[in-house]
Motif scaffolding. Sequence first.
Motif, mmCIF file in Angstrom:
data_model
loop_
_atom_site.group_PDB
_atom_site.id
_atom_site.type_symbol
_atom_site.label_atom_id
_atom_site.label_comp_id
_atom_site.label_asym_id
_atom_site.label_seq_id
_atom_site.Cartn_x
_atom_site.Cartn_y
_atom_site.Cartn_z
ATOM 1 N N ALA A 152 0.812 -1.226 0.000
ATOM 2 C CA ALA A 152 0.000 0.000 0.000
ATOM 3 C C ALA A 152 0.845 1.277 0.000
ATOM 4 N N THR A 153 1.973 1.282 0.714
ATOM 5 C CA THR A 153 2.767 2.523 0.773
ATOM 6 C C THR A 153 3.353 2.863 -0.597
ATOM 7 N N ALA A 154 3.904 1.861 -1.264
ATOM 8 C CA ALA A 154 4.465 2.099 -2.601
ATOM 9 C C ALA A 154 3.367 2.557 -3.556
ATOM 10 N N ARG A 178 15.437 0.336 -1.614
ATOM 11 C CA ARG A 178 15.128 -0.859 -2.419
ATOM 12 C C ARG A 178 14.473 -1.954 -1.584
ATOM 13 N N SER A 179 13.729 -1.544 -0.538
ATOM 14 C CA SER A 179 13.073 -2.567 0.288
ATOM 15 C C SER A 179 11.928 -3.203 -0.501
ATOM 16 N N ASN A 180 11.529 -4.389 -0.046
ATOM 17 C CA ASN A 180 10.431 -5.083 -0.722
ATOM 18 C C ASN A 180 9.091 -4.390 -0.492
ATOM 19 N N VAL A 181 8.993 -3.630 0.609
ATOM 20 C CA VAL A 181 7.701 -2.997 0.905
ATOM 21 C C VAL A 181 7.540 -1.634 0.259
ATOM 22 N N VAL A 182 8.630 -0.901 0.054
ATOM 23 C CA VAL A 182 8.467 0.445 -0.516
ATOM 24 C C VAL A 182 9.303 0.644 -1.797
ATOM 25 N N ASP A 206 27.936 7.980 -5.373
ATOM 26 C CA ASP A 206 27.532 9.340 -5.753
ATOM 27 C C ASP A 206 26.003 9.471 -5.899
ATOM 28 N N LEU A 207 25.349 9.275 -4.771
ATOM 29 C CA LEU A 207 23.889 9.398 -4.728
ATOM 30 C C LEU A 207 23.437 10.763 -5.247
ATOM 31 N N ALA A 208 24.185 11.819 -4.869
ATOM 32 C CA ALA A 208 23.782 13.175 -5.260
ATOM 33 C C ALA A 208 23.687 13.297 -6.779
ATOM 34 N N ALA A 220 12.635 6.694 0.077
ATOM 35 C CA ALA A 220 12.158 5.797 1.144
ATOM 36 C C ALA A 220 13.369 5.100 1.742
ATOM 37 N N ALA A 221 14.150 5.859 2.508
ATOM 38 C CA ALA A 221 15.401 5.327 3.070
ATOM 39 C C ALA A 221 15.363 5.236 4.587
ATOM 40 N N GLY A 222 14.493 6.027 5.220
ATOM 41 C CA GLY A 222 14.482 6.046 6.681
ATOM 42 C C GLY A 222 15.707 6.740 7.255
ATOM 43 N N ASP A 240 8.377 12.279 -0.552
ATOM 44 C CA ASP A 240 9.114 11.855 0.639
ATOM 45 C C ASP A 240 8.281 10.797 1.372
ATOM 46 N N VAL A 241 8.828 9.594 1.464
ATOM 47 C CA VAL A 241 8.094 8.509 2.121
ATOM 48 C C VAL A 241 8.629 8.271 3.538
ATOM 49 N N GLY A 242 9.826 8.729 3.807
ATOM 50 C CA GLY A 242 10.480 8.451 5.092
ATOM 51 C C GLY A 242 9.679 8.920 6.285
ATOM 52 N N ILE A 243 9.720 8.137 7.330
ATOM 53 C CA ILE A 243 9.111 8.560 8.604
ATOM 54 C C ILE A 243 10.177 8.404 9.676
ATOM 55 N N ASN A 244 10.612 9.525 10.222
ATOM 56 C CA ASN A 244 11.654 9.509 11.247
ATOM 57 C C ASN A 244 11.244 10.455 12.364
ATOM 58 N N VAL A 273 2.319 11.138 1.735
ATOM 59 C CA VAL A 273 1.975 9.741 1.438
ATOM 60 C C VAL A 273 1.226 9.073 2.598
ATOM 61 N N GLY A 274 1.624 9.398 3.832
ATOM 62 C CA GLY A 274 1.053 8.717 5.012
ATOM 63 C C GLY A 274 -0.459 8.657 5.000
ATOM 64 N N PRO A 275 -1.155 9.807 4.917
ATOM 65 C CA PRO A 275 -2.620 9.765 4.983
ATOM 66 C C PRO A 275 -3.245 8.998 3.823
ATOM 67 N N LEU A 276 -2.557 8.928 2.691
ATOM 68 C CA LEU A 276 -3.145 8.248 1.536
ATOM 69 C C LEU A 276 -3.008 6.725 1.639
ATOM 70 N N THR A 277 -1.950 6.259 2.290
ATOM 71 C CA THR A 277 -1.661 4.823 2.356
ATOM 72 C C THR A 277 -2.863 4.039 2.901
ATOM 73 N N ASN A 278 -3.383 4.556 3.993
ATOM 74 C CA ASN A 278 -4.508 3.921 4.662
ATOM 75 C C ASN A 278 -5.733 3.806 3.733
HETATM 76 P P1 NDP Z 1 14.149 -0.262 4.973
HETATM 77 O O1 NDP Z 1 15.052 0.065 6.112
HETATM 78 O O2 NDP Z 1 13.661 -1.632 4.777
HETATM 79 O O3 NDP Z 1 14.898 0.176 3.617
HETATM 80 C C1 NDP Z 1 15.598 1.362 3.530
HETATM 81 C C2 NDP Z 1 16.254 1.453 2.178
HETATM 82 O O4 NDP Z 1 16.951 2.681 2.108
HETATM 83 C C3 NDP Z 1 17.263 0.340 1.916
HETATM 84 O O5 NDP Z 1 17.110 -0.129 0.598
HETATM 85 C C4 NDP Z 1 18.596 1.023 2.108
HETATM 86 O O6 NDP Z 1 19.630 0.520 1.278
HETATM 87 C C5 NDP Z 1 18.288 2.444 1.696
HETATM 88 N N1 NDP Z 1 19.202 3.385 2.335
HETATM 89 C C6 NDP Z 1 19.470 3.485 3.652
HETATM 90 N N2 NDP Z 1 20.403 4.439 3.859
HETATM 91 C C7 NDP Z 1 20.706 4.946 2.657
HETATM 92 C C8 NDP Z 1 21.604 5.939 2.224
HETATM 93 N N3 NDP Z 1 22.374 6.619 3.080
HETATM 94 N N4 NDP Z 1 21.677 6.209 0.908
HETATM 95 C C9 NDP Z 1 20.893 5.543 0.024
HETATM 96 N N5 NDP Z 1 20.023 4.583 0.384
HETATM 97 C C10 NDP Z 1 19.934 4.293 1.685
HETATM 98 O O7 NDP Z 1 12.945 0.775 5.096
HETATM 99 P P2 NDP Z 1 11.477 0.733 4.412
HETATM 100 O O8 NDP Z 1 11.604 0.642 2.951
HETATM 101 O O9 NDP Z 1 10.597 -0.193 5.134
HETATM 102 O O10 NDP Z 1 10.972 2.201 4.796
HETATM 103 C C11 NDP Z 1 11.644 3.329 4.293
HETATM 104 C C12 NDP Z 1 11.095 4.561 4.984
HETATM 105 O O11 NDP Z 1 9.726 4.696 4.677
HETATM 106 C C13 NDP Z 1 11.181 4.496 6.510
HETATM 107 O O12 NDP Z 1 11.445 5.795 7.009
HETATM 108 C C14 NDP Z 1 9.807 4.068 6.921
HETATM 109 O O13 NDP Z 1 9.464 4.511 8.226
HETATM 110 C C15 NDP Z 1 8.966 4.767 5.879
HETATM 111 N N6 NDP Z 1 7.670 4.137 5.660
HETATM 112 C C16 NDP Z 1 6.619 4.972 5.485
HETATM 113 C C17 NDP Z 1 5.355 4.455 5.303
HETATM 114 C C18 NDP Z 1 4.226 5.412 5.022
HETATM 115 O O14 NDP Z 1 3.067 5.033 5.039
HETATM 116 N N7 NDP Z 1 4.502 6.680 4.709
HETATM 117 C C19 NDP Z 1 5.096 3.020 5.392
HETATM 118 C C20 NDP Z 1 6.301 2.208 5.402
HETATM 119 C C21 NDP Z 1 7.530 2.772 5.583
HETATM 120 P P3 NDP Z 1 20.195 -0.990 1.422
HETATM 121 O O15 NDP Z 1 19.167 -1.847 0.778
HETATM 122 O O16 NDP Z 1 21.471 -0.962 0.680
HETATM 123 O O17 NDP Z 1 20.324 -1.246 2.887
#
Ligand code: NDP
Length: 314
Positions: A152-154, A178-182, A206-208, A220-222, A240-244, A273-278
């Motif tokens: 759902a998040t992706a 590159r997680s399986n969920v996002v 060189d991510l930049a 979506a890196a967290g 921006d999908v990250g939640i920190n 993205v958060g409010p839409l996921t649900n």
């Molecule tokens: P994971 O920790 O499973 O994956 C994080 C990914 O980010 C990995 O592929 C990792 O690379 C990559 N990464 C980490 N650090 C770096 C960096 N410095 N540079 C480049 N890539 C990096 O997290 P999720 O995918 O589960 O979640 C990602 C974010 O999304 C989190 O903040 C989470 O809280 C948020 N989230 C938000 C949701 C929403 O509804 N908005 C729902 C689910 C998640 P590598 O594979 O090499 O380790």
Amino acid sequence: MTAPGLASPEPAGPRLLRGGPIAAEVRAAVAAEVVAFREAHGFVPALAVVIVGRDAPSTVYLHKILDGCRTVGIVDRLIELPEDAGPARVAEAVAALNADPAVAGIIVQMPLPPTIPLRTVIDVLDPAKDIDGIHPLNAGLLALGYEGFLPATAHAAVEILKRSGILLEGRRAVVVGRSNVVGKPAALLLLREHATVTICHSRTVDLARRVRDAEIVIVAAGRPGLITGEMLRPGAVVVDVGINVREGRIVGDVDAASAAPVVSAIAPVPGGVGPLTNAILLTHLMRAARNQAEGRVALGSRSMVPTLPMESMP
Ligand code: NDP
């Protein structure tokens, strides 16, 4: 000079892609579908959530899903298992929900306690009820370009772009994560929309440079503040999908202050993205319910693939 009594105009910021109003539209459509479903089939489908233990960070999110069900008239079912429930008990709970014709979709709290391997759920969960796309069958359908259930998040991350009228076809897109969920499913969905997609991760060199090349960026890196304005292309569209949590506040992976003057649009954290996921999850539930009620899937047989009407997509 500003006339007395009039505030100076705010400098124009980027367009904010807010998930809330889109989610409200999605929920209204789902509520109408629930009414039509009940008229056609004589019952309202249920969404079941399995929670193991009470302390997982995802528990709050899962309760929000159940609240979301109530607002659109979907039956919500909560199965709470104790922290020390072993794999057999979790598998048993999922199997019981598979077998219950009133339950159209099942979500299991992730991450599971360390004593319960993910396989415990995957081995049992019926892919036809896997509305958050965790089963390998659904992941495979997405990879092959067929219609399955998406995480759902992706799905929400790409849907917010589509529903905001952002052109994806032919554009250069970067997904960070590159997680399986996002990350992975978001990249595959962008590909489905005909974007040219690069996936970055923690070993990307060189991510930049990669990010600066992109017209569309999903992050979506967290990692709070990972993506700064200097890394972004002027006019880029960012999700921006990250939640920190930083200094007691929820922040994303994008440094909003430095990104704002550079980008043309951003789905912010919080409020993107958060409010839409649900809400997206509720659409998955209704699709599962229709598939099951109209006999398009053979429950329990894992033969979802041949019985679904599917078109091959890129
Ligand atoms: P994971 O920790 O499973 O994956 C994080 C990914 O980010 C990995 O592929 C990792 O690379 C990559 N990464 C980490 N650090 C770096 C960096 N410095 N540079 C480049 N890539 C990096 O997290 P999720 O995918 O589960 O979640 C990602 C974010 O999304 C989190 O903040 C989470 O809280 C948020 N989230 C938000 C949701 C929403 O509804 N908005 C729902 C689910 C998640 P590598 O594979 O090499 O380790």
